[in-house]
Each structure stands twice: as C-alpha cells, then as structure tokens.
Design an enzyme around this catalytic site. Structure first.
Site, PDB file in Angstrom:
ATOM      1  N   LYS A  95       0.793  -1.226   0.000  1.00 16.32           N
ATOM      2  CA  LYS A  95       0.000   0.000   0.000  1.00 16.32           C
ATOM      3  C   LYS A  95       0.835   1.290   0.000  1.00 16.32           C
ATOM      4  CE  LYS A  95      -4.322  -1.792   0.870  1.00 16.32           C
ATOM      5  NZ  LYS A  95      -4.165  -3.003   1.682  1.00 16.32           N
ATOM      6  N   GLU A 117     -10.201   5.469   3.951  1.00 16.43           N
ATOM      7  CA  GLU A 117     -10.775   4.327   4.645  1.00 16.43           C
ATOM      8  C   GLU A 117      -9.684   3.284   4.812  1.00 16.43           C
ATOM      9  OE1 GLU A 117     -10.691   4.634   1.413  1.00 16.43           O
ATOM     10  OE2 GLU A 117      -9.956   2.639   0.864  1.00 16.43           O
ATOM     11  N   SER A 384       1.566  -9.810  -1.211  1.00 19.26           N
ATOM     12  CA  SER A 384       1.216  -8.400  -1.017  1.00 19.26           C
ATOM     13  C   SER A 384       1.586  -7.838   0.348  1.00 19.26           C
ATOM     14  CB  SER A 384      -0.277  -8.196  -1.271  1.00 19.26           C
ATOM     15  OG  SER A 384      -1.048  -9.087  -0.486  1.00 19.26           O
TER      16      SER A 384
HETATM   17  C1  PLP Z   1      -5.108  -4.131   1.419  1.00 20.05           C
HETATM   18  C2  PLP Z   1      -4.447  -5.401   1.174  1.00 20.05           C
HETATM   19  C3  PLP Z   1      -4.859  -6.247   0.132  1.00 20.05           C
HETATM   20  C4  PLP Z   1      -6.059  -5.976  -0.718  1.00 20.05           C
HETATM   21  O1  PLP Z   1      -6.034  -4.822  -1.451  1.00 20.05           O
HETATM   22  P1  PLP Z   1      -5.860  -4.810  -3.019  1.00 20.05           P
HETATM   23  O2  PLP Z   1      -6.195  -3.432  -3.397  1.00 20.05           O
HETATM   24  O3  PLP Z   1      -6.805  -5.826  -3.579  1.00 20.05           O
HETATM   25  O4  PLP Z   1      -4.462  -5.166  -3.284  1.00 20.05           O
HETATM   26  C5  PLP Z   1      -4.134  -7.388  -0.097  1.00 20.05           C
HETATM   27  N1  PLP Z   1      -3.074  -7.723   0.671  1.00 20.05           N
HETATM   28  C6  PLP Z   1      -2.667  -6.934   1.686  1.00 20.05           C
HETATM   29  C7  PLP Z   1      -1.491  -7.368   2.494  1.00 20.05           C
HETATM   30  C8  PLP Z   1      -3.324  -5.761   1.960  1.00 20.05           C
HETATM   31  O5  PLP Z   1      -2.905  -4.992   2.967  1.00 20.05           O
END
Ligand code: PLP
Length: 405
Positions: A95, A117, A384
């Site tokens: 993020k 949010e 992610s």
């Molecule tokens: C917020 C988040 C997601 C989901 O958000 P996307 O916009 O779909 O990428 C996925 N993995 C992690 C670790 C997150 O913090």
C-alpha cells in the site's frame, strides 16, 4: 514506466470498456477534475518522478526482492513458485507504493489533510506513514469490527499521529468505512483530499493507483528474468479492490502468453454473505462512484461480504479487473478461509515467511495451480504483505498444525 496497453487504458473519461467512469456528487466534480489534471501534469514531470524514485529507494526500501520458494515448490511437486516480496516494503505491504505518491500529489495541490478508509488497517498505516513523512494531517475511517480485529494497526496509526474514526453502521467493516470516509471528504473537499486505498473509486483513482503500483510488476519482470531468462508463465495475486494485483499485472498485460490470475476470497462458502468473490458471483452495478461488477442483495444494494482477510472483503472490485476478466485477459482463482490458513502456515514453516492472510489466498491458489503444472512451468505470486497483523487472530482461532510436511 509504461506499455502500449497502459497508454491506452482507461480512455479519457476513465473507462475500461464499459467499466469505471466517475459517478460523484456535483460538489466533488471540481476537486476531482483538479486531481485528474494535477496527475496528468505530475506524471510527466521530471521532479515528481525524481522525488518518487528517491522515496522508493531511500525510504520504502525498494526494489523489494523476488524470492524462489524452493521448499514450497518441492512440497507441491509441480511448477516453480516465486514470490514478489511486497511484505518487505516499509509498513509491511504494497500500500505504501500508492500512498507516498498520493501524498506527493496532495502536497502539490496544496492540501492540508488526507482522508481515507481502511480495512485491515494496512492502507491506514501506510497513509499515516506517508502523511507523517510529508507533514500532512491524516484522518482514517475504519469499521468497528475491523478496529477490534486489527488492534495492532489501530495502535500504529495513532502512534503515527493519525486520527482514527470508527464506522459504526451496517456490518461495520470495509464498505462502511468507505461510506464514512467519503462523507467526511464531501464536507471539506477544499482542504482535504481522499486518498483511495485501491484501484477503485471514481476516475482518476483506478488509473492513478494502478500506475503507482505498477512498480511491482516492472521490478518483478526484470528480477524474474535474472532467475529464468524469460517471462513467468503465470502470475497470481489476491484481489480485494485489486491494487496489488493490478500493480503486478500492469507490466505483463501486453505479454499475452503470461496467464494473469486474480484470486478471490471464497470465505466460508458460496452463499451470499459468506464470501467476497465479486467477479465470480457479482453483476454489473455502480457503487462508491464507479461502474463495475458488484455483489448485490435482493434490493440491489451492496451485499454483505465476508473473508478471513480483512483487506479483501469488499463487495465491488476495481473496474479494470472487471474489464480484463470479461475480455478474457485475466482469469479468476478462488481460495476459501481454510485454504488460506493452510497456506499461511505452509509458507511460514516451509519458507520462514509469515504472509498476510490476504496474501495467503494468492499463495494457496498458486499451490493448487502448481500441482496441476509440469516442473518446467513457473508461477510468480505477489506476496502483497506480511502477517504480523494477523498472528494473534490466527493463533487464537487456528492452532499451529503439527509440521508433518
Ligand atoms: C489491502 C491489502 C490487500 C487488498 O487490497 P488490493 O487493493 O486488492 O491489493 C491485499 N493484501 C494486503 C497485504 C493488503 O494490505
């Protein structure tokens, strides 16, 4: 960085095919037009590019590595599994890639305050971090249920100097947090800017957030080439709003031999309310200012959704995912809670990497896919985020399995 596809999508009005656009109250038309114009200017500005490169390298810790998951690959017994390590990005998830850029944009527009949010708290922490670094006020809206579940991230946001506003209506999770943040922004669109946390919302956010996140894909493409001397056969990423998935997909959309899999959370089951598998079970509809595929209840309103991953329980999906899916360029993978927890422990115990529960959905699907493929095939998973935020929840609800694998 760009590609022919990225240059031509979305169109000037923010549409990916029939998905996307901008459905906003009149009071927001001017502020959004300003954001679009500022982004078009900044995108080509050498100073902006230089500043972004600087913070990515010297503050965020980019490039994040690509890791070959040797033990997990052997365990699955099929295609080779590689991980793009967004868990090693500062604040523990992808993020920050768009938050740093969004806050530079906010500064450029003379804004004093950023509003957003958050679901699992990752976007809130990332934005609070960026706001601290660049010296802006920060207000984060979060569902009460998520506040209880993601306690460490709530504390982090407060320590970083952000104000945390609980969303107390409805299911008290991500969708309600978006409603609440939007209401706050509409009241003060001159001083504040809404920093959307994914490739969702009205134009230009789906495009902007994708472009800011595309650093994941462009880095990974080069790094993967060092290992294999070719492109990956498959790319796998979990999809909530879809920003980490679009980030890694972006660099490969024109490479049509590369399969792109967006993994949706099947939660506890296939009934409405038990999952957040929007592309799988949803239909076309407008929510939060954009046209996409969404999960609707009997009255046509956003349906209640659920996933063990707080960051992926969203009843709509980024319009570009709807477009890529309907055009056949991307495919859907599914993963339920149980499979995600299994992958959470497998990656922890086989590779020494504790993944976020959201990312564990991508790992779980990659494990299923690997088993169906030959050993000379490859899968690149976007990891992610890291699982520090989830460890208490997992250990209380799913005891550590005896490691027999
Ligand atoms: C917020 C988040 C997601 C989901 O958000 P996307 O916009 O779909 O990428 C996925 N993995 C992690 C670790 C997150 O913090």
């Amino acid at each position: 960085m760009s590609t022919p596809y990225l240059e031509t999508h979305p169109d000037e009005r923010g549409y990916f095919g029939k998905f996307g656009g901008s459905f906003i109250p009149p009071v927001l038309e001017e502020p959004f037009a300003q954001i679009t114009q500022a982004y078009q200017e900044l995108k080509h500005s050498p100073e902006f590019i230089k500043e972004l490169k600087y913070v990515r390298k010297h503050y965020q810790g980019r490039p994040t590595p690509v890791t070959f998951a040797k033990n997990l690959t052997e365990y699955c017994g099929g295609a080779k599994i590689y991980l793009k390590r967004e868990d090693l990005n500062h604040t523990g998830a992808h993020k920050l890639n768009h938050c740093m850029a969004e806050v530079i944009l906010a500064k450029h527009l003379g804004k004093k305050k950023v509003i957003a949010e958050t679901g699992a708290g990752q976007h809130g922490v990332a934005l609070a971090t960026a706001a601290a670094y660049f010296g802006l006020e920060c207000e984060i809206h979060m569902g009460e249920v998520d506040i209880a579940k993601e306690h460490p991230n709530v504390v982090r946001m407060k320590i970083l100097g952000a104000k945390v506003v609980p969303a107390t209506h409805g299911l008290k999770t991500l969708k309600e947090a978006v409603d609440s943040a939007f209401d706050a922004y509409v009241k003060d669109p001159i001083n504040a800017i809404y920093c959307i946390g994914s490739v969702v919302g009205p134009h230009p956010f789906p495009m902007m957030v994708r472009d800011f996140q595309s650093v994941i894909g462009f880095e990974a493409k080069e790094q993967f080439d060092e290992f294999e001397g070719k492109l990956p056969d498959n790319i796998v990423a979990c999809v909530g709003g879809g920003s980490n998935a679009m980030g890694i997909f972006a660099a490969f959309i024109d490479d049509t031999d590369v399969n792109l899999y967006g993994v949706e959370p099947l939660g506890k089951g296939e009934k409405l309310g038990e999952h957040a598998a929007t592309l799988t079970y949803g239909e076309e509809g407008i929510m939060h200012g954009f046209n996409s595929i969404m999960l609707k209840d009997a009255e046509g309103n956003p349906a209640p959704v659920y996933s063990i991953g707080s960051g992926i329980d969203y009843p709509s999906v980024g319009p570009e995912h709807a477009y890529l899916n309907q055009s056949g360029r991307s495919k859907i993978g599914l993963c339920n809670d149980e499979e995600a927890v299994d992958a959470f422990y497998k990656l922890s115990q086989l590779e020494g990497i504790i993944p976020a529960l959201e990312s564990a959905h991508a790992v779980a699907f990659a494990m299923k896919l690997a088993k169906t493929l030959d050993k000379d095939k490859t899968i690149l998973v976007n990891l992610s985020g890291r699982g520090d935020k989830d460890i208490d929840y997992v250990i209380e609800n799913y005891p550590v399995p005896h490691a027999k694998f």
